[in-house]
Design a protein around this motif. Structure first.
Motif, PDB file in Angstrom:
ATOM      1  N   LEU A 168      -3.202 -13.017   7.383  1.00 55.01           N
ATOM      2  CA  LEU A 168      -1.802 -13.410   7.599  1.00 55.01           C
ATOM      3  C   LEU A 168      -0.803 -12.282   7.391  1.00 55.01           C
ATOM      4  CD1 LEU A 168      -1.769 -16.898   5.781  1.00 55.01           C
ATOM      5  CD2 LEU A 168      -2.350 -16.380   8.167  1.00 55.01           C
ATOM      6  N   CYS A 169      -1.275 -11.039   7.250  1.00 53.78           N
ATOM      7  CA  CYS A 169      -0.337  -9.946   7.013  1.00 53.78           C
ATOM      8  C   CYS A 169      -0.272  -9.028   8.230  1.00 53.78           C
ATOM      9  CB  CYS A 169      -0.767  -9.125   5.797  1.00 53.78           C
ATOM     10  SG  CYS A 169       0.446  -7.836   5.402  1.00 53.78           S
ATOM     11  N   ASP A 170       0.926  -8.626   8.592  1.00 48.73           N
ATOM     12  CA  ASP A 170       1.039  -7.696   9.717  1.00 48.73           C
ATOM     13  C   ASP A 170       1.727  -6.402   9.284  1.00 48.73           C
ATOM     14  OD1 ASP A 170       3.591  -8.558   9.389  1.00 48.73           O
ATOM     15  OD2 ASP A 170       3.958  -9.007  11.515  1.00 48.73           O
ATOM     16  N   CYS A 171       1.533  -6.004   8.024  1.00 47.49           N
ATOM     17  CA  CYS A 171       2.116  -4.740   7.561  1.00 47.49           C
ATOM     18  C   CYS A 171       1.399  -3.579   8.257  1.00 47.49           C
ATOM     19  CB  CYS A 171       2.015  -4.620   6.032  1.00 47.49           C
ATOM     20  SG  CYS A 171       0.393  -4.166   5.393  1.00 47.49           S
ATOM     21  N   SER A 172       1.963  -2.394   8.135  1.00 48.74           N
ATOM     22  CA  SER A 172       1.425  -1.249   8.883  1.00 48.74           C
ATOM     23  C   SER A 172       0.008  -0.888   8.426  1.00 48.74           C
ATOM     24  CB  SER A 172       2.363  -0.043   8.738  1.00 48.74           C
ATOM     25  OG  SER A 172       2.454   0.307   7.373  1.00 48.74           O
ATOM     26  N   VAL A 173      -0.309  -1.096   7.158  1.00 46.74           N
ATOM     27  CA  VAL A 173      -1.662  -0.777   6.679  1.00 46.74           C
ATOM     28  C   VAL A 173      -2.658  -1.803   7.234  1.00 46.74           C
ATOM     29  CG1 VAL A 173      -3.110  -0.451   4.628  1.00 46.74           C
ATOM     30  CG2 VAL A 173      -0.723   0.306   4.601  1.00 46.74           C
ATOM     31  N   CYS A 174      -2.268  -3.061   7.215  1.00 48.45           N
ATOM     32  CA  CYS A 174      -3.161  -4.100   7.737  1.00 48.45           C
ATOM     33  C   CYS A 174      -3.375  -3.952   9.246  1.00 48.45           C
ATOM     34  CB  CYS A 174      -2.636  -5.493   7.390  1.00 48.45           C
ATOM     35  SG  CYS A 174      -2.825  -5.881   5.625  1.00 48.45           S
ATOM     36  N   ARG A 175      -2.415  -3.349   9.930  1.00 47.98           N
ATOM     37  CA  ARG A 175      -2.565  -3.140  11.383  1.00 47.98           C
ATOM     38  C   ARG A 175      -3.164  -1.771  11.704  1.00 47.98           C
ATOM     39  NH1 ARG A 175       2.008  -2.532  13.591  1.00 47.98           N
ATOM     40  NH2 ARG A 175       3.412  -2.926  11.846  1.00 47.98           N
ATOM     41  N   ASN A 200      -4.786  -2.416  -3.103  1.00 51.39           N
ATOM     42  CA  ASN A 200      -4.318  -3.498  -2.248  1.00 51.39           C
ATOM     43  C   ASN A 200      -3.807  -2.944  -0.903  1.00 51.39           C
ATOM     44  OD1 ASN A 200      -1.668  -2.660  -2.561  1.00 51.39           O
ATOM     45  ND2 ASN A 200      -1.012  -4.473  -3.699  1.00 51.39           N
ATOM     46  N   HIS A 201      -3.345  -3.840  -0.068  1.00 52.88           N
ATOM     47  CA  HIS A 201      -2.982  -3.473   1.310  1.00 52.88           C
ATOM     48  C   HIS A 201      -1.670  -2.708   1.418  1.00 52.88           C
ATOM     49  CE1 HIS A 201      -0.008  -6.878   2.103  1.00 52.88           C
ATOM     50  NE2 HIS A 201      -0.345  -6.957   0.840  1.00 52.88           N
ATOM     51  N   ARG A 202      -1.031  -2.448   0.292  1.00 47.37           N
ATOM     52  CA  ARG A 202       0.212  -1.670   0.351  1.00 47.37           C
ATOM     53  C   ARG A 202      -0.049  -0.174   0.335  1.00 47.37           C
ATOM     54  NH1 ARG A 202       3.641  -5.024   2.617  1.00 47.37           N
ATOM     55  NH2 ARG A 202       3.786  -6.981   1.481  1.00 47.37           N
TER      56      ARG A 202
HETATM   57 ZN    ZN Z   1      -0.770  -5.935   4.754  1.00 47.61          ZN
END
Ligand code: ZN
Ligand code: ZN
Ligand code: ZN
Length: 254
Positions: free
Chosen positions: A19-26, A226-228
């Protein structure tokens, strides 16, 4: 020589996070794809696994793991424990229970959730796991000396270890000076660095870096991120001798 493999370097939700669309997750950088925390220590004829997260089967396939002599559980949170069922195959093959080192409270919690791994079962003549309570004393196993390092993780306690000149610290919010003392003169320290900012269960990045500076290992590798954290951005920002880990990373420790 100890060969260490960072099987998984992610925090509890993994990266990318659902459910995350941050730049790292993408991100397309494979170093930004982190499965949950696990480490493999291979020394001489002995293979030790630290923790058994959800992806342990896939992690061990990717690392080509052919044997397992013992499991060390740092604590009983699901991201470190929920894949433990997949380790049964090693007991099937060897015909013996897998020694499972952990704090008594963690063995208790594991037994509550995975009772069948500790009990007699219909498939083999032995149990799958052989519980080995860890206290403050060094643990001698197949000629290796594992020095338990206990630390706070929010309201719970976790236990990591030092083996020769290498050590790791799993999920960590604080560590007593007496335990920190055990971590001097290291060639490698692998340390959880879950987030940039404060959280009652985790030390923030700056505090992890201060801890590393106090201990002054020759090399420090961050994990449980984490994803940050973007791999490249984080790598650029770290002081000399400190680097982010990534899934599958191999480290040699004398
Ligand atoms: Zn993310
Ligand atoms: Zn964790
Ligand atoms: Zn945890």
């Amino acid at each position: 020589m100890t060969h260490i493999t960072l099987l998984g370097t992610g925090s509890s939700t993994g990266t990318p996070q659902l459910l995350c669309d941050c730049s790292v997750c993408r991100s397309n950088d494979p170093r930004n794809r982190r499965t949950r925390f696990a480490l493999l220590f291979e020394t001489g004829e002995t293979t030790l696994l630290v923790d058994a997260p959800f992806e342990i089967r896939l992690q061990m396939l990717a690392a080509g793991v052919q044997r397992l002599d013992a499991l060390w559980l740092t604590h009983a949170h699901s991201d470190h424990l929920a894949g433990i069922d997949d380790l049964r195959i090693f007991s099937f093959r060897s015909g013996a229970p897998i020694p499972c080192f952990a704090l008594p409270s963690v063995l208790e919690a594991t037994r509550t959730r995975f009772r069948y791994l500790f009990d007699e079962n219909e498939y083999t003549s032995v149990t799958f796991l052989d519980p080995r309570p860890v206290g403050n004393e060094p643990v001698s196993f197949r000629g290796l000396m594992l020095i338990p390092v206990r630390h706070r993780h929010g309201n719970t306690e976790a236990v990591s270890f030092r083996l020769g000149a290498a050590a790791f610290l799993a999920d960590l919010s604080a560590i007593e000076p007496a335990e920190e003392e055990k971590l001097h003169d290291l060639s490698v320290l692998i340390v959880s660095c879950t987030m940039r900012h404060d959280h009652y269960k985790h030390m923030k990045l700056d505090d992890v870096l201060a801890l590393i500076a106090r201990l002054a290992p020759r090399r420090a590798v961050l994990t449980h991120m984490n994803h940050r954290f973007d791999y490249t951005e984080l790598a650029r920002s770290l002081p000399a001798g400190v680097e982010p880990g990534y899934d599958g990373m191999r480290i040699e420790a004398p």
